[in-house]
Design an enzyme around this catalytic site. Structure first.
Site, PDB file in Angstrom:
ATOM      1  N   TYR A  97       0.640  -1.255  -0.308  1.00  0.00           N
ATOM      2  CA  TYR A  97       0.021   0.276   0.133  1.00  0.00           C
ATOM      3  C   TYR A  97       0.795   1.340   0.081  1.00  0.00           C
ATOM      4  O   TYR A  97       0.859   2.151  -0.777  1.00  0.00           O
ATOM      5  CB  TYR A  97      -0.877  -0.016   1.277  1.00  0.00           C
ATOM      6  CG  TYR A  97      -1.827   1.128   1.383  1.00  0.00           C
ATOM      7  CD1 TYR A  97      -2.676   1.415   0.614  1.00  0.00           C
ATOM      8  CD2 TYR A  97      -1.272   2.079   2.640  1.00  0.00           C
ATOM      9  CE1 TYR A  97      -3.478   2.768   1.030  1.00  0.00           C
ATOM     10  CE2 TYR A  97      -2.228   3.099   2.911  1.00  0.00           C
ATOM     11  CZ  TYR A  97      -3.174   3.548   1.992  1.00  0.00           C
ATOM     12  OH  TYR A  97      -3.780   4.574   2.150  1.00  0.00           O
ATOM     13  N   TYR A 129      -3.534 -10.598  10.969  1.00  0.00           N
ATOM     14  CA  TYR A 129      -3.077 -10.051   9.528  1.00  0.00           C
ATOM     15  C   TYR A 129      -2.707 -11.245   8.558  1.00  0.00           C
ATOM     16  O   TYR A 129      -2.790 -11.045   7.580  1.00  0.00           O
ATOM     17  CB  TYR A 129      -2.292  -8.887   9.704  1.00  0.00           C
ATOM     18  CG  TYR A 129      -2.859  -7.501  10.168  1.00  0.00           C
ATOM     19  CD1 TYR A 129      -4.018  -6.975   9.573  1.00  0.00           C
ATOM     20  CD2 TYR A 129      -2.147  -6.925  11.099  1.00  0.00           C
ATOM     21  CE1 TYR A 129      -4.624  -5.971  10.288  1.00  0.00           C
ATOM     22  CE2 TYR A 129      -2.758  -5.720  11.864  1.00  0.00           C
ATOM     23  CZ  TYR A 129      -3.636  -5.471  11.353  1.00  0.00           C
ATOM     24  OH  TYR A 129      -4.433  -4.080  12.032  1.00  0.00           O
TER      25      TYR A 129
END
Length: 390
Positions: free
Chosen positions: A185, A331
């Site tokens: 990201y 995650y």
């Protein structure tokens, strides 16, 4: 109704403009649309796939003075030729579209890179080719890790602001190794920033880049299984809100040691409005938008939210309000994190005179009051239903 005599920071009258807002249906977009409709004469071409968060603006009573100033265009910018037409019709384009949920960076790195870089390319190109101004939303994640994080834990320089305060024009961007896909990201966002900047340098694109530092408030993300997917993992505020609403302990990833600063969405939107209406002061700049005074560890945030929620809901907190989980467990493989994110506010203060006002306690109280009012009843109904046998 917006008064006709509004002036910019230099005392010039503000002319009404048309804004193409991509991602208008999201958290930031909905608050920005509200602000523009209620306080300004500007027109918004709202582009998004969903409009649930701005329905109240689109379907209000005929008495709403803004109904002719906001139009919704249901467009997926990945593959829709109508986008260039909307940008051509506008004076300014604001691009908010992004996958920006840490749970996706590891599990959907390709989607994350495409969403934040590839899909943004046409927007930059159309603005540049048609001489239209662009406000591009980036992220504080482009800074990656602080210089201080590479020093030994007890090193005195770790306490030196030069090693952890993040400056738009001076701080390096330091990411973890490639196999830590969490940085997909940040890297995609950094590359699109470089492209926007290059379009400005080579082709005269008028741009402003915004780096939000944890903007939080009502309508942020979703509550899993209520107004979003049951399996999805939203960002920290909605994750913790979901746990509080369900009377579950708050999950602290790797002990909740990461430090973050939080700014109230309504303060942050004030900054964006200043950028919109003061192009002469905002063009060519990158702005940190955050609140350095609201710094806490994620563990402290959890403790504060537990206390505030107990106050607004009247329910006693759990005896053990938090539990620790590993980042791998929460995650998945490939997660990595930045240690601190404290914005230097010199540039935005000098150019736009902006300072955040709302304390962390007040913004949490406002947000959790909204969360409780909006979701508590729905969650009660979901959790009281007997589970179907498999």
């Amino acid at each position: 109704m917006a008064s006709a005599a509004r002036v910019d920071l230099d005392g010039n009258p503000i002319k009404p403009i048309t804004i193409c807002m991509i991602g208008a249906g999201g958290f930031i977009g909905s608050h920005l649309c509200e602000k523009l409709m209620v306080e300004t004469p500007h027109k918004v071409l709202a582009v998004d796939v969903y409009n649930d968060k701005i329905k109240h603006l689109l379907e209000g009573p005929a008495s709403h003075p803004w109904l002719d100033r906001i139009q919704f265009h249901r467009i997926n910018i990945k593959n829709d030729s109508r986008l260039e037409g909307l940008i051509k019709m506008s004076d300014l384009t604001i691009n908010l579209a992004a996958i920006c949920t840490p749970a996706d960076y590891n599990t959907r790195p390709l989607d994350t890179i495409y969403s934040n870089f590839i899909d943004a390319l046409p927007v930059v190109k159309y603005c540049s080719e048609n001489n239209k101004r662009l406000i591009h939303f980036s992220t504080c994640e482009v800074y990656g890790k602080t210089i201080g994080s590479f020093l030994p834990a007890d090193h005195p320089l770790r306490q030196d602001p030069a090693y952890f305060i993040l400056k738009e024009d001076a701080s390096p961007c330091i990411f973890g190794p490639i196999e830590k896909q969490r940085w997909s990201y940040a890297c995609a966002k950094q590359l699109i920033e470089r492209l926007v900047y290059a379009e400005g340098a080579e082709n005269g694109l008028e741009f402003t880049i915004v780096r939000p530092f944890n903007w939080i408030g009502p309508r942020m993300d979703f509550i899993p299984g209520i107004d979003g997917p049951s399996e999805g993992v939203p960002r920290v505020l909605a994750c913790f809100s979901n746990n509080l609403l369900r009377h579950e302990p708050l999950k602290l990833v790797d002990g909740g040691q990461s430090q973050r600063t939080f700014v109230y969405i309504k303060d942050a939107i004030e900054a964006v409005l200043l950028m919109i209406e003061n192009p002469a002061r905002a063009n060519g700049h990158i702005f940190n938008v955050g609140n350095p005074n609201n710094e806490v560890t994620v563990r402290q945030l959890a403790e504060m939210m537990t206390e505030v929620y107990s106050k607004v809901s009247g329910e006693p907190p759990l005896e053990s309000p938090t539990i620790d989980v590993s980042s791998k467990e929460f995650y998945g493989e490939g997660y990595d994190d930045s240690d601190k994110r404290i914005p230097d506010m010199t540039i935005i203060n000098k150019q736009l005179g902006w300072n955040p006002k709302t304390s962390l306690w007040d913004l949490l109280e406002s947000t959790l009051t909204y969360q409780h009012r909006t979701y508590a009843e729905a969650i009660k109904q979901v959790t009281s239903k007997p589970l179907a046998s498999s």
